[in-house]
Design an enzyme around this catalytic site. Structure first.
Site, PDB file in Angstrom:
ATOM      1  N   PRO A 297       0.791  -1.237   0.000  1.00  0.00           N
ATOM      2  CA  PRO A 297       0.000   0.000   0.000  1.00  0.00           C
ATOM      3  C   PRO A 297       0.817   1.279   0.000  1.00  0.00           C
ATOM      4  O   PRO A 297       0.237   2.364  -0.105  1.00  0.00           O
ATOM      5  CB  PRO A 297      -0.823  -0.124   1.287  1.00  0.00           C
ATOM      6  CG  PRO A 297      -0.005  -1.012   2.169  1.00  0.00           C
ATOM      7  CD  PRO A 297       0.675  -1.982   1.254  1.00  0.00           C
ATOM      8  N   LYS A 301      -1.678   2.282  -4.764  1.00  0.00           N
ATOM      9  CA  LYS A 301      -2.018   1.857  -6.123  1.00  0.00           C
ATOM     10  C   LYS A 301      -3.065   0.750  -6.214  1.00  0.00           C
ATOM     11  O   LYS A 301      -3.596   0.504  -7.300  1.00  0.00           O
ATOM     12  CB  LYS A 301      -0.742   1.359  -6.837  1.00  0.00           C
ATOM     13  CG  LYS A 301       0.282   2.446  -7.092  1.00  0.00           C
ATOM     14  CD  LYS A 301      -0.291   3.534  -7.960  1.00  0.00           C
ATOM     15  CE  LYS A 301       0.582   4.756  -7.982  1.00  0.00           C
ATOM     16  NZ  LYS A 301      -0.153   5.957  -8.376  1.00  0.00           N
TER      17      LYS A 301
END
Length: 394
Positions: A297, A301
């Site tokens: 994370p 994306k």
């Protein structure tokens, strides 16, 4: 709800990818059905990503799911990098020609899409458990599922798997036909939700000798924060005071700034890994989102890649529906994988630059600091980070 037996596009999974694809197809008059194993409350409460790229916001607006996002989403024009007691701001509009990102939780995106789907969209069946997909290499692949206590089938022209890495759509493709590239990171994120206004107007990504930390938010009154922790950490082994003390230490800067504390309402530990499966299509089964790729994370994306996949896929299905041309559908995997690998690289860059690997040396740590200094001193390096963060245009 009646359980359809035939459709053009059968979608397994009612996460943001499956719901957005269904919405785009419905708008274009392409028949589809969404099957979701869980019930509606569970789907609407799954905590996931919270940063939306410009292109994701654009497609949500076009789908009709942008009204609440416009009202409640938090537009962000930059992020701050923190290291060695100082901070440097990355100005997105200045570095990318006007682009920005939005903080709007995945749970809210899902709620908005479900509301639209149930109001006037294609069939969406909750507690419809897909048990398998057969005929992936035929003209009529079939989803086998249970619904309202009965075994049922849904015959499709195409099946799209938006049901994650362990989903049945992926399992319908022969293992010999797929290649998976993977990296597992030797640390996790300890994430908390706290009922306290964010201590910064923008996200802060902190590099620290003690490990990485991230200050984010869900709203003007709810903060979302993360700490790098060893894999296998028990989130309940930390007291609230210990969590806030550690966050304080990692965000510390040589300036008049204070981390605001408040009641912690949720806590969880998230292992980090990267994974890409190629190809994203085999026969008439296509994979999207986590069924095809997973990113740590750090680069924000995951949700955005899923939205990009189904945007490309919807265009391809619409082209096939309106013109009979299947060339875009045939190119789906190659088209998406170019973006996927760019996002994987950026997520790896952010993760490896900001986190402390348990096995890294003092030399490795100095390289990280050098990279951060480079971003702060070079408009070109800052622009590279900003362009990747706001997302590559679809």
């Amino acid at each position: 709800m009646n359980a359809p037996k035939r459709t053009t596009v059968g979608i397994v999974g009612a996460g943001p990818a499956g719901l957005l694809l269904a919405r785009l197809l419905h708008q274009a008059g392409v028949d589809c059905v969404v099957l979701e194993t869980r019930d509606r409350p569970y789907v609407e409460q799954r905590q996931r990503a919270g940063v939306l790229e410009q292109s994701t916001v654009d497609v949500l607006r076009a789908s009709g799911a942008g009204e609440r996002l416009e009202r409640e989403g938090l537009p962000h024009d930059g992020i701050e990098l923190s290291w060695s007691g100082r901070r440097h701001r990355i100005d997105f509009p200045k570095l990318t020609g006007g682009k920005r990102v939005w903080v709007y939780a995945q749970t809210e995106v899902v709620k908005d899409l479900i509301k639209l789907q149930l109001a006037d969209g294609a069939p969406l069946l909750f507690q419809a458990t897909a048990t398998g997909v057969t005929g992936a290499d035929t003209a009529s692949p079939t989803i086998h599922y249970t619904y309202e206590g009965e075994d049922r089938t849904l015959t499709c022209d195409y099946v799209v798997g938006c049901d994650g890495y362990h989903g049945v759509a992926r399992q319908a493709i022969p293992e010999s036909a797929l290649t998976t590239y993977e990296r597992v990171y030797p640390f996790s994120w300890f994430g908390i939700l706290a009922d306290v206004p964010p201590s910064s107007d923008e996200l802060i990504y902190a590099h620290s000798p003690r490990g990485f930390a991230l200050l984010s938010m869900r709203s003007h009154t709810v903060s979302r924060l993360y700490l790098q922790v060893p894999n296998g950490t028990d989130p309940n082994a930390w007291t609230d005071e210990q969590i806030w003390d550690e966050l304080d230490a990692r965000f510390a800067v040589d300036a008049d700034w204070k981390l605001q504390r408040g009641p912690i309402t949720q806590r969880a530990v998230l292992p980090l890994r990267s994974s890409v499966t190629e190809p994203m299509r085999w026969g008439r089964v296509l994979l999207a989102g986590d069924a095809a790729h997973i990113v740590p994370p750090t680069g924000a994306k995951g949700l955005n890649l899923a939205a990009a996949d189904v945007t490309v896929l919807a265009r391809a299905f619409i082209e096939l529906h309106t013109t009979g041309d299947d060339s875009a559908l045939a190119a789906y995997s190659d088209t998406c994988l170019r973006r996927v690998w760019r996002a994987e690289h950026f997520s790896y860059f952010m993760t490896s630059t900001l986190h402390s690997d348990p096995d890294q040396t003092a030399f490795d740590a100095r390289l990280q600091l050098s990279q951060l200094d480079r971003i702060a001193s070079s408009p070109h390096a800052a622009a590279e980070l900003a362009e990747n963060y706001v997302g590559v245009a679809l």
